[in-house]
Design a protein around this motif. Structure first.
Motif, PDB file in Angstrom:
ATOM      1  N   ILE A  47      13.984  -2.490   0.406  1.00 52.24           N
ATOM      2  CA  ILE A  47      13.361  -2.969   1.648  1.00 52.24           C
ATOM      3  C   ILE A  47      12.102  -2.166   1.940  1.00 52.24           C
ATOM      4  CG2 ILE A  47      13.650  -3.134   4.154  1.00 52.24           C
ATOM      5  CD1 ILE A  47      16.628  -3.671   3.647  1.00 52.24           C
ATOM      6  N   ILE A  48      12.181  -0.851   1.828  1.00 48.34           N
ATOM      7  CA  ILE A  48      11.041   0.018   2.123  1.00 48.34           C
ATOM      8  C   ILE A  48       9.934  -0.172   1.092  1.00 48.34           C
ATOM      9  CG2 ILE A  48      10.289   2.424   2.219  1.00 48.34           C
ATOM     10  CD1 ILE A  48      12.965   3.098   3.513  1.00 48.34           C
ATOM     11  N   ILE A  49      10.295  -0.247  -0.174  1.00 51.11           N
ATOM     12  CA  ILE A  49       9.274  -0.433  -1.208  1.00 51.11           C
ATOM     13  C   ILE A  49       8.563  -1.766  -1.018  1.00 51.11           C
ATOM     14  CG2 ILE A  49       8.876  -0.719  -3.682  1.00 51.11           C
ATOM     15  CD1 ILE A  49      11.201   1.235  -4.155  1.00 51.11           C
ATOM     16  N   ASP A  50       9.297  -2.835  -0.758  1.00 46.63           N
ATOM     17  CA  ASP A  50       8.693  -4.159  -0.558  1.00 46.63           C
ATOM     18  C   ASP A  50       7.768  -4.169   0.656  1.00 46.63           C
ATOM     19  OD1 ASP A  50       9.982  -5.190  -2.755  1.00 46.63           O
ATOM     20  OD2 ASP A  50      11.591  -6.149  -1.613  1.00 46.63           O
ATOM     21  N   ALA A  51       8.183  -3.523   1.743  1.00 44.06           N
ATOM     22  CA  ALA A  51       7.388  -3.547   2.977  1.00 44.06           C
ATOM     23  C   ALA A  51       6.053  -2.832   2.805  1.00 44.06           C
ATOM     24  CB  ALA A  51       8.171  -2.920   4.123  1.00 44.06           C
ATOM     25  N   ASN A  52       6.020  -1.796   1.994  1.00 46.69           N
ATOM     26  CA  ASN A  52       4.827  -0.961   1.891  1.00 46.69           C
ATOM     27  C   ASN A  52       3.953  -1.272   0.682  1.00 46.69           C
ATOM     28  OD1 ASN A  52       5.025   1.321   4.088  1.00 46.69           O
ATOM     29  ND2 ASN A  52       7.098   0.998   3.326  1.00 46.69           N
ATOM     30  N   SER A  53       4.411  -2.112  -0.194  1.00 53.71           N
ATOM     31  CA  SER A  53       3.679  -2.358  -1.439  1.00 53.71           C
ATOM     32  C   SER A  53       2.649  -3.472  -1.298  1.00 53.71           C
ATOM     33  CB  SER A  53       4.655  -2.746  -2.554  1.00 53.71           C
ATOM     34  OG  SER A  53       5.505  -1.676  -2.869  1.00 53.71           O
ATOM     35  N   PRO A  54       1.539  -3.365  -2.063  1.00 55.45           N
ATOM     36  CA  PRO A  54       0.645  -4.528  -2.190  1.00 55.45           C
ATOM     37  C   PRO A  54       1.416  -5.668  -2.851  1.00 55.45           C
ATOM     38  CG  PRO A  54       0.120  -2.858  -3.829  1.00 55.45           C
ATOM     39  CD  PRO A  54       1.144  -2.250  -2.918  1.00 55.45           C
ATOM     40  N   PHE A  55       0.935  -6.887  -2.653  1.00 55.17           N
ATOM     41  CA  PHE A  55       1.668  -8.012  -3.221  1.00 55.17           C
ATOM     42  C   PHE A  55       0.743  -9.152  -3.602  1.00 55.17           C
ATOM     43  CE2 PHE A  55       1.822  -8.580   1.444  1.00 55.17           C
ATOM     44  CZ  PHE A  55       1.371  -9.884   1.596  1.00 55.17           C
ATOM     45  N   GLU A  56       1.275 -10.029  -4.430  1.00 53.89           N
ATOM     46  CA  GLU A  56       0.612 -11.281  -4.784  1.00 53.89           C
ATOM     47  C   GLU A  56       1.632 -12.399  -4.636  1.00 53.89           C
ATOM     48  OE1 GLU A  56      -2.185 -12.224  -8.312  1.00 53.89           O
ATOM     49  OE2 GLU A  56      -0.199 -12.880  -8.974  1.00 53.89           O
ATOM     50  N   TRP A  57       1.293 -13.398  -3.822  1.00 50.74           N
ATOM     51  CA  TRP A  57       2.141 -14.586  -3.660  1.00 50.74           C
ATOM     52  C   TRP A  57       1.360 -15.794  -4.167  1.00 50.74           C
ATOM     53  CZ3 TRP A  57       4.185 -13.918   2.070  1.00 50.74           C
ATOM     54  CH2 TRP A  57       5.019 -12.788   2.119  1.00 50.74           C
ATOM     55  N   ARG A  58       1.954 -16.487  -5.118  1.00 51.71           N
ATOM     56  CA  ARG A  58       1.294 -17.657  -5.702  1.00 51.71           C
ATOM     57  C   ARG A  58       1.815 -18.942  -5.068  1.00 51.71           C
ATOM     58  NH1 ARG A  58      -0.837 -17.157 -11.480  1.00 51.71           N
ATOM     59  NH2 ARG A  58      -1.506 -14.967 -11.536  1.00 51.71           N
ATOM     60  N   SER A 209      10.586   9.701  15.107  1.00 45.33           N
ATOM     61  CA  SER A 209      11.131   8.346  15.183  1.00 45.33           C
ATOM     62  C   SER A 209      10.888   7.598  13.873  1.00 45.33           C
ATOM     63  CB  SER A 209      10.478   7.578  16.338  1.00 45.33           C
ATOM     64  OG  SER A 209      10.806   8.169  17.568  1.00 45.33           O
ATOM     65  N   PRO A 210      11.821   6.762  13.456  1.00 42.20           N
ATOM     66  CA  PRO A 210      11.671   6.059  12.180  1.00 42.20           C
ATOM     67  C   PRO A 210      11.012   4.685  12.328  1.00 42.20           C
ATOM     68  CG  PRO A 210      13.901   5.777  12.993  1.00 42.20           C
ATOM     69  CD  PRO A 210      13.177   6.602  14.020  1.00 42.20           C
ATOM     70  N   ASP A 211      10.132   4.369  11.420  1.00 42.46           N
ATOM     71  CA  ASP A 211       9.644   3.009  11.193  1.00 42.46           C
ATOM     72  C   ASP A 211       9.238   2.954   9.733  1.00 42.46           C
ATOM     73  OD1 ASP A 211       8.495   0.551  10.974  1.00 42.46           O
ATOM     74  OD2 ASP A 211       7.054   0.798  12.597  1.00 42.46           O
ATOM     75  N   TYR A 212      10.029   2.275   8.930  1.00 45.23           N
ATOM     76  CA  TYR A 212       9.816   2.333   7.482  1.00 45.23           C
ATOM     77  C   TYR A 212       8.566   1.598   7.021  1.00 45.23           C
ATOM     78  CZ  TYR A 212      12.128  -2.302   7.405  1.00 45.23           C
ATOM     79  OH  TYR A 212      12.473  -3.621   7.623  1.00 45.23           O
ATOM     80  N   ALA A 213       7.918   0.836   7.916  1.00 43.21           N
ATOM     81  CA  ALA A 213       6.757   0.046   7.519  1.00 43.21           C
ATOM     82  C   ALA A 213       5.456   0.523   8.156  1.00 43.21           C
ATOM     83  CB  ALA A 213       6.981  -1.431   7.854  1.00 43.21           C
ATOM     84  N   LYS A 214       5.489   1.643   8.871  1.00 47.98           N
ATOM     85  CA  LYS A 214       4.295   2.105   9.586  1.00 47.98           C
ATOM     86  C   LYS A 214       4.440   3.598   9.863  1.00 47.98           C
ATOM     87  CE  LYS A 214       1.882   1.261  14.024  1.00 47.98           C
ATOM     88  NZ  LYS A 214       0.659   0.549  13.615  1.00 47.98           N
TER      89      LYS A 214
END
Length: 387
Positions: A47-58, A209-214
């Protein structure tokens, strides 16, 4: 939070992926994130890796890609804001993919790993990452669109003003960082001054405080970098016009950035097909018919107005949405008595403005309740460009 999060990883303050394919760049950044994060559990690692990683959606429709040239008809580059991650633009990405765009999002250097990676980062490294993202579309799309939030929007404008971007058709900006609000600007300048005297003030806040995406721990250097980036745009803006239409979205109650600077910028960009969506509850009548005002008061949801961070995020966003797994009560984290009051108080939602905080207990609004309507307006904007 483990104090190690406040130190530099040494892997993510410079952009070194210029010679990679976009796919290889994604894999490299995912590996760096996995090797530097300190908050993994067995359940949240992906979940954390996906939220913070660059991505490509086709796009899922084969017709979106020319069978002979292999180029997609439309592509869009997404760039997040300061302290954010690419996941802040998932809602926008989903819309573009539904419209058969090739969607790519980059991760700005210093982000997605440890807050300490922003201690020495330079906005020039962000520019390198932006250039890489734009150039990655050169042989893959017929039409290119650029979409940025906050600092991401400023980076895209810097490139539009300084580079010839092939096949550029339109720009979508969510609260572009054209000028910091005065208190943040003062702190930014103070950090720069002290850096040359007593070593600088490294941290504005260090949050547990935790926020895994920011990031919730803020380095003053990063604010100073945004300030310098904004100054370069101001200097460039006075000399030239942008030739493609702009779709700009802002909130009049922005706690971080100057809305007047956004209004000034838009007023000097004269493309007839440009559009400015401004959320708020008190408006001055404008002669510019390209500006549309939308109320940001949703009493049935106890929403008083819109924060800076909420604009590009749909109500169904899994992390920041209406029923997401994150609640922004960071303003109150230092005061236990305030925490106790919050537990028993009836919260309202909105921007962290002086008026709101004086009269209400505020959970900062992290999603845009008007997002479906906003997408309708964005769709009309894009449709007009293709006619």
């Amino acid at each position: 939070m483990n104090k190690g999060a406040f130190y530099k990883s040494g892997l993510n303050s410079e952009f070194t992926s210029q010679n990679l394919s976009f796919g290889a760049y994604i894999n490299e950044m995912r590996a760096i994130i996995e090797s530097t994060r300190l908050d993994f559990t067995e359940e949240n690692r992906e979940i954390i890796i996906d939220a913070n990683s660059p991505f490509e959606w086709r796009p899922d429709n084969p017709a979106a890609q020319n069978s002979h040239t292999k180029k997609f008809k439309n592509g869009v580059l997404l760039i997040h804001g300061l302290f954010d991650s690419p996941s802040v633009l998932w809602s926008v990405a989903e819309y573009f993919r539904s419209q058969q765009f090739l969607v790519r999002a980059i991760l700005l250097p210093g982000h997605g790993t440890n807050p300490g990676d922003l201690l020495d980062v330079s906005y020039k490294e962000w520019i390198k990452a932006t250039q890489f993202g734009i150039e990655s579309f050169a042989h893959d799309t017929q039409n290119l669109f650029l979409c940025g939030f906050s600092t991401g929007g400023a980076l895209l404008l810097q490139q539009v003003f300084t580079s010839k971007i092939r096949n550029l058709k339109g720009i979508i900006l969510f609260a572009p960082a054209l000028k910091l609000q005065t208190p943040i600007k003062i702190l930014s300048n103070l950090d720069n001054l002290l850096h040359h005297t007593i070593g600088g003030i490294k941290w504005l806040t260090r949050s547990a405080s935790p926020d895994y995406a920011k990031y919730l721990s803020f380095t003053l250097n990063s604010a100073h970098q945004v300030h310098m980036l904004a100054q370069t745009i101001t200097n460039l803006e006075s000399h030239q016009l942008i030739k493609v239409p702009i779709f700009l979205v802002a909130t009049a109650d922005d706690e971080v950035l100057s809305v007047k600077a956004m209004e000034h910028f838009f007023a000097h960009q004269d493309h007839v097909n440009s559009k400015f969506i401004l959320y708020g509850n008190e408006f001055e009548k404008k002669e510019d018919q390209r500006i549309e005002f939308i109320p940001s008061y949703f009493p049935e949801k106890k929403i008083l107005n819109f924060s800076h961070v909420c604009l590009p995020i749909a109500p169904d966003h899994p992390h920041y949405g209406e029923k997401g797994d994150y609640q922004d009560l960071l303003y109150y984290e230092e005061g236990m008595q305030q925490k106790l009051k919050i537990i028993s108080a009836d919260l309202c939602y909105g921007a962290l403005t002086y008026t709101n905080l004086r009269h209400h207990f505020i959970q900062r609004l992290t999603y845009n309740p008007d997002f479906p309507n906003l997408l309708d307006k964005l769709h009309k904007f894009l449709t007009n460009l293709s006619n």
